[in-house]
Write an enzyme that holds these catalytic residues in place. Sequence first.
Site, mmCIF file in Angstrom:
data_model
loop_
_atom_site.group_PDB
_atom_site.id
_atom_site.type_symbol
_atom_site.label_atom_id
_atom_site.label_comp_id
_atom_site.label_asym_id
_atom_site.label_seq_id
_atom_site.Cartn_x
_atom_site.Cartn_y
_atom_site.Cartn_z
ATOM 1 C CG HIS A 10 -0.189 0.044 2.529
ATOM 2 N ND1 HIS A 10 0.338 1.202 3.061
ATOM 3 C CD2 HIS A 10 0.109 -0.937 3.407
ATOM 4 C CE1 HIS A 10 0.923 0.934 4.203
ATOM 5 N NE2 HIS A 10 0.801 -0.363 4.447
ATOM 6 N NE ARG A 61 -1.599 -0.221 6.730
ATOM 7 C CZ ARG A 61 -2.147 -0.835 7.779
ATOM 8 N NH1 ARG A 61 -3.347 -0.456 8.213
ATOM 9 N NH2 ARG A 61 -1.488 -1.796 8.419
ATOM 10 C CD GLU A 88 2.293 -5.042 8.190
ATOM 11 O OE1 GLU A 88 2.629 -6.230 8.026
ATOM 12 O OE2 GLU A 88 2.928 -4.075 7.727
ATOM 13 C CG HIS A 158 -0.798 -4.655 4.820
ATOM 14 N ND1 HIS A 158 -1.233 -3.412 5.218
ATOM 15 C CD2 HIS A 158 -1.912 -5.356 4.461
ATOM 16 C CE1 HIS A 158 -2.555 -3.357 5.111
ATOM 17 N NE2 HIS A 158 -2.988 -4.522 4.657
#
Length: 212
Positions: A10, A61, A88, A158
């Site tokens: 991201h 994100r 993440e 991520h």
Amino acid sequence: MERLLVLVRHGQSEWNLQNLFTGWRDPDLTERGVAEARAAGRGLRRDGYGFDVAFTSELIRAQRTCALILEEMGLSAIPVLRERALNERDYGDLSGLNKDEARARWGDAQVHAWRRGYDVRPPGGESLKDTAARVLPCYVATILPRVMAGQRVLVAAHGNSLRALVMVLDGLTEAEVPDLQIRTGVPLVYRLNADTTVASRTVLDQDVDAGR
């Protein structure tokens, strides 16, 4: 047959900008993060890439990065599948803390081990090994079959979920993985062989400020 897999971390998030441990917290992209995502999409379109399906995490994100890339490529209508396994790594008790303050409290070596090590868990959180334990089954069961069937696949996720995947794709050892960093908004383009090994790997650096 084309076996295309493109990985993108991201764009810069609000907490990246503030130098905070983020993990499963859900801040949005900054203005620069939006620009990074759009630049990635423009670069992929310029170089002739296309996608049939995209995967992203449950965090905004990554979702916005995916949407912005596809918008720039004129591919907003393709299926986008959200996978919790691509989130993440969970930074546990570190989430929301400033990284410099964490270094002052626990020392550079400990924080580096938490951030970059393979099997070192932060308090209440996941190690990269733990993250890989959920990312890799998702890749093998859900993402890889589409690639091997000839679908062109985008994964917007991520830093650490992608580190877990790149570690396997690039054949990195536990000793090598601490040096692996995944930059925000920079596509990693993989083409796979018929036996699922990597045929080629390309990094598409973009001019973030162009076209803003």
